[in-house]
Design an enzyme around this catalytic site. Structure first.
Site: not given
Ligand code: GLY
Ligand code: MN
Ligand code: MN
Length: 441
Positions: A40, A243, A260, A271, A350, A354, A361, A386, A390, A410
């Protein structure tokens, strides 16, 4: 009580700008449903961006019906006052309070939405509504469309045409007004200052989660209600997961730390990504990759001015990062062939950025409608730049010294009349500046 947190003219001005773009039509925007987290317990509630954008109203179970040029023009449906529920869950404005405090022309209890909206939409040429965001409101809108159709008897007229409200509102939101920019600037400032506090507290052995908590604390202290998205606090190889959200590992000396994170101010969010060494000193290999990415980021930012196609930044980013991958020996071959075969995406999967605003985004078309041509950027647009690289720790095709390095830098860039403004300039990114700040608590 959550009184409107901003001057009400901000919201009525937005409705005025919207009215110019939808003459003869009506618009319905609904709150998001509340979501159960477990048993709940609910997830903390954040108003639907478009509903907040047009009203400043933050309660769930609320709907705006907007009919430019008709009387009443702005109609809302909200929860009734309820002493028992308010004792448990908190204050509600109720229809009367909403009318007074939010300067909405007419407000009804939410239970009356179907009946009142069916009457209120008679005579409009088309309806803007976005399906599939709130299933129970979707069902009601379908009933309304059917009710309207039935009320036309045997005239042969079809259903009221429905257009996508989010696309219409997205185009309104993509170029920021002075009021928008005031909030966005503050969100960027708060976010940058909290990044600095995280840098100062970074040291070997500290847990990613502690630093995530510190970021949230430092932004809350500066008036932010929440993060704009789940922050990524990624030590070492964790930074190669784009992410990464676990944020639960201890930071190790010798590793890099990628943060980030961005916080909201009145529903606008920053961002920002910064990457720096846990122990405060870049190794030569880390510095080599870092300087490469930083140089690319600065070059891209220098390229921002009205008229440049958004797509150019993606293409430039891919080309420059591929050059860097070739220099570092991560890939081999001809640059053009690598990009054509998408091989560069192995280490840069990526896009270059954006739109940014009330959603991280953010809304807005990247391509011109119908012709699918890339869109030129305009003064007042804000987007991220950005670039990143990697290199997973288990990638045996790469020299050992580069494995486990994940770097992204970024910033949030406003397009100005002649060029750009870096709204996140406060967060350090030069190696010398970072090394001064890290661990300085
Ligand atoms: N924080 C998500 C992004 O940078 O797009
Ligand atoms: Mn971003
Ligand atoms: Mn980001």
């Amino acid at each position: 009580m959550r009184k409107p947190s901003e001057h009400l003219s901000l919201f009525s001005d937005r409705r005025k700008r919207l009215a110019d773009k939808m003459s003869g039509s009506a618009l319905i925007v609904a709150a998001h449903p509340e979501m159960i987290r477990n048993h709940d317990v609910h997830h903390s509630y954040r108003q639907d961006t478009n509903l907040y954008y047009l009203t400043g109203f933050e309660e769930p179970e609320s709907i705006l019906l907007f009919r430019p040029g008709m009387t009443p023009e702005s109609i809302m449906f909200v929860r009734k006052k309820n002493r028992e529920r308010e004792t448990w869950d908190g204050f509600r404005f109720g229809p009367e309070g909403t009318e007074q405090e939010f300067k909405i022309d007419k407000v009804y209890p939410i239970e009356e939405f179907e009946k009142v909206a069916t009457e209120s939409l008679k005579g409009v040429e088309s309806l803007y509504y976005r399906f599939y965001k709130n299933p129970s409101v979707d069902a009601k809108v379908q009933n309304i469309l059917e009710g309207l159709s039935r009320s036309q008897g045997r005239t042969g007229y079809g259903l009221l045409s429905v257009h996508d409200a989010d696309e219409l509102l997205g185009e309104l939101r993509v170029v920021k007004t002075d009021g928008d920019l005031k909030n966005l600037r503050r969100a960027c400032e708060i976010s940058a200052e909290a990044h600095i506090e995280v840098m100062r507290a970074t040291k070997p052995g500290i847990n990613e989660r502690e630093l995530h908590g510190l970021f949230i604390y430092e932004t809350a202290k500066r008036g932010s209600a929440r993060e704009g998205y789940g922050g990524i606090f990624a030590g070492g190889n964790n930074a190669t997961t784009l992410h990464y959200v676990f944020n639960d590992q201890n930071l190790k000396s010798g590793d890099l730390f990628l943060v980030d994170a961005g916080a909201e101010s009145n529903y606008f969010t920053g961002d920002i990504t910064r990457t720096y060494p846990v122990n405060g000193k870049f190794t030569d290999d880390q510095a080599e990759v870092y300087e490469g990415v930083l140089k690319i980021q600065k070059k891209l930012i220098d390229h921002v001015k009205p008229g440049v196609l958004f797509q150019e930044f993606h293409d430039m980013g891919a080309a420059l990062l591929t050059d860097l991958m070739l220099e570092l020996g991560l890939l081999s071959g001809r640059k053009e062939d690598i990009i054509k075969a998408n091989e560069h995406r192995k280490y840069y999967p990526h896009g270059i950025g954006h739109f940014l605003g009330m959603d991280v985004h953010d809304a807005g078309l990247y391509f011109k409608k119908n012709v699918k041509e890339p869109r030129p950027i305009e003064e007042g647009m804000v987007f991220t730049i950005e670039p990143g690289i990697y290199i997973p720790a288990d990638d045996n095709s790469v020299a050992k010294n580069y494995r486990g390095i994940g770097i992204r830098i970024e910033d949030n860039i406003l397009v100005t009349a002649k060029g750009s403004e870096n709204m996140t300039f406060k967060a350090p990114k030069e190696i010398a500046d970072l090394e001064k700040v890290i661990g300085s608590n």
